[in-house]
Each structure stands twice: as C-alpha cells, then as structure tokens.
Design an enzyme around this catalytic site. Structure first.
Site, PDB file in Angstrom:
ATOM      1  N   TYR A 436     -16.321 -20.105-100.898  1.00 49.64           N
ATOM      2  CA  TYR A 436     -16.050 -20.735 -99.597  1.00 49.64           C
ATOM      3  C   TYR A 436     -14.852 -20.111 -98.886  1.00 49.64           C
ATOM      4  CZ  TYR A 436     -13.013 -24.329-102.050  1.00 49.64           C
ATOM      5  OH  TYR A 436     -12.084 -25.002-102.769  1.00 49.64           O
ATOM      6  N   GLU A 437     -14.636 -20.537 -97.664  1.00 48.00           N
ATOM      7  CA  GLU A 437     -13.565 -19.967 -96.839  1.00 48.00           C
ATOM      8  C   GLU A 437     -13.799 -18.467 -96.616  1.00 48.00           C
ATOM      9  OE1 GLU A 437     -11.495 -22.489 -95.913  1.00 48.00           O
ATOM     10  OE2 GLU A 437     -10.762 -21.031 -94.457  1.00 48.00           O
ATOM     11  N   GLY A 438     -15.091 -18.096 -96.483  1.00 49.36           N
ATOM     12  CA  GLY A 438     -15.471 -16.676 -96.395  1.00 49.36           C
ATOM     13  C   GLY A 438     -15.664 -16.123 -97.787  1.00 49.36           C
ATOM     14  N   GLN A 443     -14.424 -11.135 -97.417  1.00 50.60           N
ATOM     15  CA  GLN A 443     -12.994 -10.788 -97.444  1.00 50.60           C
ATOM     16  C   GLN A 443     -12.828  -9.281 -97.599  1.00 50.60           C
ATOM     17  OE1 GLN A 443     -10.828 -13.233 -96.864  1.00 50.60           O
ATOM     18  NE2 GLN A 443     -12.535 -14.670 -96.927  1.00 50.60           N
TER      19      GLN A 443
END
Lengths: 588, 588
Positions: A436-438, A443
């Site tokens: 999650y969060e990319g 990334q």
C-alpha cells in the site's frame, strides 16, 4: 517472551553522533527554539515507555479479535479506544504538528523514531494515529485558514481521526480513472458521491469523528481534486452535527493487520470542502505522501526491530543442538545462538535494521530541512534529497522489514509458524507495507524514472558528493571500506547513466529495471551508514564499550556479507529490458 | 479466477525431451515393464483432472474453516473426507507404492509431478496423502514381513493414513534428547509412553485408522528407535480393534495450512512395533526423509506454480496504468502485463518454477535409479546424487516457492492482501515448507557439511562432470551460456574447496556459510536446467512453436537476470565466518 524494548540507546546514538542533530537543528530556527538533544532523549524515553506498556499488550489480542463490523459501525479490538485516548492525550498524534494549532512542533527526524516504536509495538494500532497525523499535515499545507482552525486542533489532539480515501475498484495504482464525483454547492462546499475501497481506518470507534480526505473529480472536469469530508458534520464552533452521508460498505478480510479497519467507503451526497486548488488534488496528496511513504517504510522497520528482539531472545534461550566445535557448556544442548546460521540470520536482520533506522532519520532530516531551513538553498537541496530518498525509504525499509520478519520466524523453527509465538503475525502485518501507499514497484519506478533519470542524475550525484564528504572524515582504519564504497558509488552512477542514455530509445527500460536499481542504491547507502556508524561510535566518548565494538563488528559483517548484493543488483540493471519485454503478453 | 491447470505440457516436455525418461526407464527393469511415455502422459492427464476438479475446490474453504478439534477427535474441513476417499480409490496414495502390496509401482520421477499437482491444488489436503505414502515407504524399507503384509495394503489404498511422530518440545531439530520411552513386552511388541508435538496429520477423520511412526528410546538405552503405533489396534486379519492409547492433546493454531491438523500426540501405554533394528530408528527415518524432503520442496514448487497462474491471469486481465511507450490499445488503461516490473516478477517466478520442476524430476530420477537400477555402479552413483540433491530440492524449492508466492501477491497489489483473492493463503501455507522436515538452514548444513565437504567434493565433482557431459550436446548457439556455466561451476568448486580446506581449523565455518553455498549451487544448477530446456526444446519436433520460443526467451532471461545471483552468494561464502562468529552471544 519479554516485552519489546525500544532501542533508545541506538536512537540517541543516531541523533547525537551520526547525524549530529543539535547542529542540524541550529539551522532550523523553529526547531532549535523547541528542542535540544536532552529533550529529544526524554521524549524517546517517554515514547518507549508508552509503546511498551500500553500499545504492545494490545497487539496479539488485536490480531486474534480483529475489527468487527456490524453493518453500521466498525468496532476496534478491546483496549484500542482506551489506549488511543491516552496516546492522543499524551500528545503523540500531534507530535510533529504545528504549534499554532496545538501540535508539539517536533521535527520528523525525531518523529520517525517514535513512529518506529509505535509500529514495533503494533502495526495495526499505530496506523490510526499515523493516518491522522498525515491528514493533518495535508490540511495544514493546503487547507483554507477556516478549515485549519476548525480541524487541526481536533486532529492533533486525537479527538478526531483522519483517513485518506484514494483507491477505487478500477483505480488503484493509477488514479486517473477515479469515478467519485463532486458537485459545487451554493455555499462553496461540494456534494460528494461515489465509493472508495481499501480505506485504512475508514471507520472505527476510537474517536468521535473521522475526517476523510477524498479524491474526486469536480463535475465537468477530468482533473482530480481533494476534499475534506467528515463522517459527522462540524459546525463553525467545532461541534458535531448530523451524519454526513459517509458510510462503510464493507470491511475487508485480510492476511494480517486485523486490528486495522480496511473499509469500503460510500459517499451519498456527503458534504465536502475543497482542499487546495481544484484539479490539483494529486499535488496536495503528494505533500502528505512523502510523509506517509516514509511512515509506511517505518512500519517495516518497526516490525524488523520487534522481530529481531523476539528472535534474538529466543536464540539465546532455546537449547537445541551442540556448537560445531563441541558444546560450549558441557550441557546436553547449547542455545541456538552458538550456530553460525542462526547468527547469520540475526546479524542480517540487525545490520539491515540499524542501517534502516539511519535511513529513516536521514529522510526525516531532509523533510525537516525542506520545511524549516533558514537558508533557501538548503531548503531546495533538502527538497530534492527528500524526494530522492522517499521512495527508497518506503520500498527498501518495507522490503527489508518483511525479509527480517521472515528470517526471525525462521529462527523460531516450527514455533515460528504457531500463532501464539507472535512472530508470524509480524510477517502477516508487515507484508502490506510493501503494497500500500504505492507498491514497492511503483516506488522504484518513481526513484529511477523521476528521481534519478528525471533530472539526468543531478540530484543523486549531488547526494553522493554529500556522502563522500561525510565519509572523508572517517578514521584511517576505514580506508578499505571507504575505497569499496566509493568504487561502488561510481559503478552505480555509471550503470544508471547508461540507463538514462537509453531511456528514450527504450521506453520500457526504466520500468523493467527499476526495482534492482532501487535495491542497489539501498544496499549501497546502507554501506555508507555502516561506515558512519562504525566511525562515529569509535570517536564517541560516552558510549558503552560493548556498543562501540558491536558497531565495528556489525560494520565488518555488513561489508563482508551484505554489500556484495550491490554488484548483483547492478548486474541485473545493466542487463536491461530486452529479455523482460520480449515475451508476448499471451505467452504468460 | 480460473481453476489452476496443471502444466502437463511442461511436465511431458521434461520427461520426454529433457530427461529422456524412456531411456532412463529402460535401465530400470521394474519400471520399464510397467510404464512408457504414453502411459506417463495419460497418468499426468488423469492427475491434473482430479487435482483441478476435486482437490482445488476444497482449498479456500478449507483455509477459512480449518480443522476442528473437540477435545477427542479432529475433524477436517467439509469435503476433505469425501475427496480423500476418491483420491485414495483412484490409487493416488499408492502411486509409487510396491505392486506386491497393492501399490502402482510408479517411479518417483513421475510421482514428483503428481505431487506438484496436488500441492498446487491444495497444500493442506495433499499433505495427508504425502505423509501416508512416506510412512508406507518406511515400513516397506524397514518393517518385518508381517508388518508389511498387515499395513501396506491399507496405506496404499488410503483406507488408513500415516503420520511421522518425531518432534518433542525439547527435541526439534536435534532429536538426541527425545524423552518418549518404549518398554519391551513379552509378545515382542513395546509399550510406548510420552508425548510429541507438531505432528502433521496426527489425527483426522479421513481414514478409519492412523498409523504413527514414532521415535522413542527403548528403556535402558540412549539410542533412538522407530515404532509403528496405530491409533486403533489391528488384529492379525487386519480388522480394527480397541483404541491404542494414542490421543490428541491439542491442535495448533498456525499461520496457514489450516486444513491440515498439526497435533500434540500423547501415548499412554500404547502398543508399538519396532521398525528396523533397535537404536537405529534415525536410519530408518532417513530412508523416508529423502522422499519426504523432496515432497516438501515440491510443496513450495506446487505453490509457486499456482501463484504464477493466478498472477499471470490477473496481470493479463487487470487494467491499470498505461504502457511506458503509450497505450498498446488506445484504451484508458492497459493490462498490467505491459509493465516491465510486473513482467519481471512473473518471469522470475516462471523461470525459477520451471527450473525447479526440472530439479524435482532430476531428484526423483536419482531416487529411482538408486532403488531400481539394474547395474550396481548406477545404483551407487545415484544414491550419492540423490543424497546431494535432496537438501537442495527441499530448501531451494521451498525458498524459491515462498518467494514466488510473495511476488505473485505483489502482482495483485492491494487485492493480494485480501483473503478472497486466494494468493495470500499460498504465502501462508507455503511458509511452513521452509521450516518443517528439517529447517532450510539444516538442509544447507547437511548439503555443505555432509554432501560436499563430507566426501571432499568427490560427489559434487562427479555430478558436475555429468552436467558438463549433458551440456556438451547443446547446440553451438548456446556457446556463450555454456561458457558462463562452466566458469561458474569451476568458481563454485574453488570456493567450496577452500571452505573444505579450512573446515578443521574453523569448526563453525560450515554452519555459517551453508545457506549461501546451497543458494549458489541452486542458482547454478537452474542455469544448467535452463540451458538444457532451451536446447532440447529447439531440437524437439513435436512442440508448439510458442512453447519452443518461450523456452529460448526464458533461458535468456534466466542468464541475464537470475544467474548473477550465483556470484553474489559465492562472495558471501568466500567471506567466511569471522564476522559471523565474532560477536559475543550476549551482545545479540
């Protein structure tokens, strides 16, 4: 199993000796007037106490019980509401918040260490506060004065919580296609309709209100805008009013993180308030994202730290097998710690976790310099460095954190697979941090594509120059390590320069080699941190002898056993994308 | 999600082209009279059908429901008893069993492929049959005629099941300290008292009896002996009698494998029968262990195959983001499969899984040659090769299998963390394969310590010579790969020879570098398999063109992207144990 002890000695060592935080803070006036090293140490002690005594005891039971959704309201595990209230009242949610709205104004350089303690104690519990702090950060950076005055004090105090509502079923990693719609109203607010999924902390019983930051498209526009949408309406005095058409559609059943509510959220004519400019919602989100991505990296770091402590304790107590050279005690069995392979696993975890903590502090420091530096050039440089380091912190910390939990589980043998031991929960909980969060792939593409190739290696070259400068102050005893690092830094730049040259002819290249590029950079940077930690420990006068010699030994271990991974990852980057892109899609 | 399709084309390719099973079987008279390639292909088709249609549908629900223990009896998930009966009646439990006792007499070279299908369909379900086959193998190798006649037909037919009872709380990896005791009785049987833990399939409702193979010490002796201890007593006619004092103390709550009962077993004056000679129980266990360790490696392989199919299907269907060079279709979003990083993950899984299948077949082939070869020298060589390959098959297949499941989960993004998708179950289920049946660390120590250094590299040198001989028949187009492999093989031997020379002065060395030695060997061997697969596919005349070109592409991928890991692991081995052993135990 003993309670996890936050490694405050390690943390103070990083602040005091490795990053010389007092010097850094002198260049950040807003921080210097609030904080010195002694105060920081005192805050770390307090945080360690709270996390160990209050949060950690919730962790196993929270996993077993999980969140409960009765169709209307989400209920967190027993003990969560009470401890969250104490956590909030202790000022921990607002630790890095703005003093003018009731925050404590602490730098992220310190905040990352408290984040780590929280995640070490409980991934699931700590997320609620982390998301609240993130939402506040975004509102502060982009909200109107009115919204700030109304919402920030309640978020910093933890009376209300925050959530980030981005993903939709058809729009996850790629947000362009979100379908949630906002219609302008006569009073300046918007009416929001749509649905989101995978909303962490989308609803719960920890606070009296949940403040959602919702991405939506304003009717008639294809741009994405950001809206503040409270669960309960808030009047001008800050009192709660009616429900605001924000309801939970479902709560997901997940691999782990069972004490954290992952919600499907529905908005039915919910009243929302624009944050930042129309159609510029992603920019607003990204302000917060740097912090949130760092936080999620630290989720991995915190788990790794817990995993290490659990596994090291077990390895010292569990008697099984004899040392290779004969029993060390004459007993029927020696503790696991005599076995080289068990040591290998523990040393891998520890070397990567201690360097990982340095990465977290360095990233936090760049965020602080970017925000608070008195000198503009410092601010600009720090902004570039923070942008460079953020995807690395998110991906490398969470990847190595997951590896650490898996290795720690291996130290436990069969007991590691049993729920009661607790280490398998760490594996399950931490796994999500890579996603999650990319995702960590995203990334890496951000890192290689935007942060390295995007400015033709200017920032990374400048960053390496800074590292070299720091390295040059190292004692002559480290000449060989210094040489190794500088050679690898040049090899890294050469390989990336070659990728950069090919990128226009080979549009798929960046995407295909990004993960290995990020890993090469990560292992290289950790080499730098190990050199610095070993050198600075040697020069310090106030550290315990075992601490200092431990740093020398672990530095040697890192260079012997983990640094070789840089070359391996660089070889994969250099091999390019031909073999990746060649197979036809339907062959897979 | 479509049902998993067992890759029978791949499997037949290995048997027919890569390992030329028909030639091998001609040297094994007992096999040659039962089996040819067409029959093998028909068996693979049947197995694929059964696993896909009967076993796989139990897998998700079995995880959700888990086994249930009411304090007396273990109940498996709904559907397990019925499908197990069909599985047994289909002859699958006795597939590689001895024909004179009702087994089908098939070679392990074929059996490994059926094992893979079973584990692909359901880790938890398939273990029950695998343990039964393993117990039968041990009884056949070491039991008296009477025990064989009484027990083997019922085990091969799956009317009864088997279990291996080794671990005790204080004796896991190190069995010397087991406390379970056996007292000789006047009738030649033994009275068994004690307790075991982590007993897979220790009790269940799939069969009318469970036959435990229990390690215990005969009163007055410190040697370890092996006993057959049925749950219900069996009279001379094979009828079931009274309960035999074998009870379940508890069922563990685990990270995964929730459909498989992991039991604490108690023996209260249970009647047991010695298998093999007194005090030679570990030798008897090790007969079975070669097979069981291979089977557990294949658990990882089967999971990897499922994980690949799930992730590849998702990557082709899920629309998210645009291809780096612009959309491939003009649509709003392209399928994930256009992205280089997604391809990287899928190619990694597939390259390692296909080579892994070759490792399983090669190991099975050596076990078959060791058992059935007409020529004694063949038998002896194969015994050495099987001993060399077994720890590699167990550890490398299960390690890469776990990696594969984690990578496949990553392809799914957030959906991979949600239980409904099914891939997170694979991660949880497969994790145990790295731990049980001897942790992978122990496999590595066995590999480096006993199998390489133990005979001063004689066997591995002979094994590499065999590989080189096979490689020399490769087409000239592969000259470069051939060169790379042969260089690495020599480097591997040089590094290991150096370890071997140091081992007496450095007793901890083997243990400290073993895992990296095994990994280096594994990646090197997979290089050999990729070369062979690419070459043999090119030479075959009956394979689909896409299959042949796919093998060329994946071979190229392997050499470019995965083979570099050999050098990285060798560097770690070469770095020795100084930095591993230096830190004091209490520093950890």
């Amino acid at each position: 199993m003993n309670p996890i002890q936050a490694p405050t000695l390690e943390m103070n060592f990083l602040l005091q000796q490795v990053f010389e935080a007092d010097h850094v803070w002198q260049t950040l006036p807003a921080i210097a007037e609030l904080l010195d090293l002694d105060t920081a140490a005192a805050i770390l002690e307090e945080g360690a106490k709270f996390c160990g005594e209050q949060i950690q005891p919730l962790n196993r039971a929270g996993d077993e019980q999980g969140v409960c959704f009765d169709g209307t309201q989400v209920k967190t595990p027993d003990g969560y509401p009470n401890v969250f209230r104490q956590y909030a009242e202790g000022g921990w949610v607002g630790l890095c918040g703005e003093p003018e709205y009731g925050g404590m104004g602490m730098p992220k350089m310190l905040g990352v260490l408290l984040d780590e303690m929280g995640y070490s104690a409980s991934n699931a519990f700590t997320l609620y506060g982390a998301l609240t702090a993130g939402a506040a950060l975004c509102i502060h950076a982009h909200g109107t004065e009115e919204l700030k005055a109304l919402y920030l004090p309640k978020l910093y105090s933890g009376e209300w919580a925050g959530a980030m509502d981005m993903t939709e079923p058809q729009a996850g990693s790629d947000l362009r296609n979100i379908a949630t719609r906002a219609v302008p109203q006569a009073d300046g607010s918007y009416r929001i309709n749509g649905s989101k999924m995978f909303i962490t902390g989308g609803d719960h019983d920890l606070t009296s209100n949940v403040i959602h930051l919702v991405l939506a498209k304003i009717q008639g526009s294809d741009g994405i805008s950001l809206f503040l949408v409270p669960k309960f309406k808030v009047n001008a005095a800050g009192d709660l009013g009616d429900a605001n058409g924000v309801t939970v559609g479902a709560v997901e059943h997940k691999m782990g993180l069972k004490g954290s509510a992952t919600c499907v959220m529905n908005y039915d004519d919910a009243q929302g308030y624009l944050i930042g400019r129309a159609n510029r919602g992603l920019v607003c989100m990204f302000t917060m994202m740097n912090y949130e991505r760092l936080s999620i990296g630290i989720q991995g770091l915190g788990s790794a730290q817990s995993a290490y402590q659990m596994a090291a304790e077990y390895a010292k107590e569990r008697l099984q097998g004899l040392a290779a050279g004969g029993s060390t005690t004459g007993a029927q069995a020696d503790p696991l710690i005599v076995h080289g392979d068990v040591r290998r696993m523990l040393l891998n975890i520890r070397a990567l976790t201690e360097a990982g903590r340095a990465l977290a502090v360095m990233t936090g420091m760049q965020l602080d310099r970017a925000k608070y530096a008195a000198v503009d050039a410092d601010k600009q440089q720090a902004t570039r460095f923070a942008a460079l380091l953020t995807p690395v912190a998110k991906a490398f910390l969470s990847d190595r954190g997951f590896d650490a939990c898996v290795m720690a589980q291996q130290v436990f043998g069969g007991h590691g697979y049993i729920s009661e031991t607790g280490v398998e929960q760490l594996v399950r909980d931490t796994r999500i941090a890579q996603i999650y969060e990319g995702t960590n792939g995203i990334q890496a593409i951000d890192f290689l594509g935007r942060k390295l190739a995007g400015d033709n290696l200017v920032t990374v070259t400048e960053f390496f120059a800074m590292l070299r400068q720091q390295q040059q102050s190292c004692a002559p005893a480290f000449a060989q390590e210094l040489q190794q690092l500088q050679t690898l830094q040049q090899q890294f730049l050469d390989v990336i320069a070659s990728i950069n040259q090919q990128k226009h002819d080979k549009p798929a290249l960046i995407n295909a080699v990004a993960v290995d590029a990020l890993d090469a950079f990560g292992y290289l940077l950790y080499g730098h941190f190990w050199l610095m930690m070993a050198d600075r420990a040697l020069k310090a006068t106030t550290l315990p002898a075992a601490f200092v010699s431990g740093k020398q030994q672990l530095c040697r271990y890192y260079f012997a056993k983990l640094l070789p991974r840089v070359a391996s990852h660089l070889a994969v980057v250099a091999a390019g994308d031909d073999s990746v892109m060649q197979p036809a899609a339907d062959w897979f």
